[in-house]
Design a protein around this motif. Sequence first.
Motif, PDB file in Angstrom:
ATOM      1  N   VAL A 219     -85.383 -75.164 -11.139  1.00  0.00           N
ATOM      2  CA  VAL A 219     -84.282 -75.841 -10.437  1.00  0.00           C
ATOM      3  C   VAL A 219     -83.030 -74.980 -10.470  1.00  0.00           C
ATOM      4  O   VAL A 219     -82.324 -74.823  -9.451  1.00  0.00           O
ATOM      5  N   ARG A 220     -82.710 -74.401 -11.638  1.00  0.00           N
ATOM      6  CA  ARG A 220     -81.519 -73.554 -11.749  1.00  0.00           C
ATOM      7  C   ARG A 220     -81.630 -72.322 -10.855  1.00  0.00           C
ATOM      8  O   ARG A 220     -80.665 -71.910 -10.209  1.00  0.00           O
ATOM      9  N   GLN A 221     -82.832 -71.736 -10.810  1.00  0.00           N
ATOM     10  CA  GLN A 221     -83.030 -70.567  -9.960  1.00  0.00           C
ATOM     11  C   GLN A 221     -82.886 -70.926  -8.483  1.00  0.00           C
ATOM     12  O   GLN A 221     -82.309 -70.162  -7.701  1.00  0.00           O
ATOM     13  N   ALA A 222     -83.414 -72.112  -8.121  1.00  0.00           N
ATOM     14  CA  ALA A 222     -83.283 -72.551  -6.729  1.00  0.00           C
ATOM     15  C   ALA A 222     -81.825 -72.808  -6.375  1.00  0.00           C
ATOM     16  O   ALA A 222     -81.353 -72.439  -5.280  1.00  0.00           O
ATOM     17  N   GLU A 223     -81.077 -73.430  -7.298  1.00  0.00           N
ATOM     18  CA  GLU A 223     -79.658 -73.688  -7.055  1.00  0.00           C
ATOM     19  C   GLU A 223     -78.877 -72.386  -6.957  1.00  0.00           C
ATOM     20  O   GLU A 223     -77.988 -72.243  -6.106  1.00  0.00           O
ATOM     21  N   GLN A 224     -79.204 -71.421  -7.839  1.00  0.00           N
ATOM     22  CA  GLN A 224     -78.536 -70.132  -7.808  1.00  0.00           C
ATOM     23  C   GLN A 224     -78.824 -69.398  -6.506  1.00  0.00           C
ATOM     24  O   GLN A 224     -77.923 -68.796  -5.890  1.00  0.00           O
ATOM     25  N   HIS A 225     -80.082 -69.468  -6.064  1.00  0.00           N
ATOM     26  CA  HIS A 225     -80.462 -68.818  -4.803  1.00  0.00           C
ATOM     27  C   HIS A 225     -79.727 -69.456  -3.625  1.00  0.00           C
ATOM     28  O   HIS A 225     -79.241 -68.750  -2.721  1.00  0.00           O
ATOM     29  N   ALA A 226     -79.649 -70.797  -3.634  1.00  0.00           N
ATOM     30  CA  ALA A 226     -78.954 -71.492  -2.562  1.00  0.00           C
ATOM     31  C   ALA A 226     -77.466 -71.136  -2.554  1.00  0.00           C
ATOM     32  O   ALA A 226     -76.847 -70.952  -1.492  1.00  0.00           O
ATOM     33  N   LEU A 227     -76.834 -71.027  -3.730  1.00  0.00           N
ATOM     34  CA  LEU A 227     -75.428 -70.685  -3.828  1.00  0.00           C
ATOM     35  C   LEU A 227     -75.171 -69.267  -3.336  1.00  0.00           C
ATOM     36  O   LEU A 227     -74.193 -69.023  -2.585  1.00  0.00           O
TER      37      LEU A 227
END
Length: 234
Positions: A219-227
């Motif tokens: 989830v953190r990696q997905a959020e970081q990628h989206a940001l």
Amino acid sequence: MEGLLQALGAYQTFNPTGWVAVYRMLPMWAGIVCCVAGVTLLVAGGGKLFRVLAGPIGAVLGLLWTPVLVMKLGLPDVAKMATIAAAVLMALGFLLPTAITFLGVGVPLGLLAGQIAGQQDFLLGFAPGFIIGGLVGAMLQRPVAVLVASAVGAWMFVIGALAALHQVGGVVQAVASKPWGVIIAAGLFAVAGAVYQLAVRPSPEEADKLRAERERLKVRQAEQHALEKRWGVK
């Protein structure tokens, strides 16, 4: 059911030859199934899979110990009592595996304590041994479950191997003619399985924790990628 009771009857007494000879009652396909199930129990039987194992173990305990307890406690021998107890304990094992570890440790210790107390005072010895042993089994549920699963898995594996290779003839008969060798081999497999499950394989709680951590990381990696994508960061 009659054949199963006859096979299990060998395990109600100290009869190593009879324990091993059970393989003759199994066809080749059943031996292969026992081998696969035995290996599964050796590597993962003490975890969540123990719930599946606890039901059949409860049934076997009911078939084995009900006649012994009825005789030792001087209770009336009701027809089919062992079958009824087996059905009840099977359902209890599926619903509450801890109850099977309670009974699995408590009953043997109770029988041992009752035997030490003597037939006249059997109940006085049996009751505290049963309660104390059962509480220990319930509190140490995972180690007990691992030991039970490893022991059952090892025995299923060696008996299954004998049944699957029964067509070989002389080799299997030569091995089966030395029951203590078979028992020692099963013991070594059981020790190996228990050590692996307790020392190497994570507990169900640890496995759930690791799984949750991996999910949070994703989830953190997905959020970081989206940001990064939003702000055009490469």
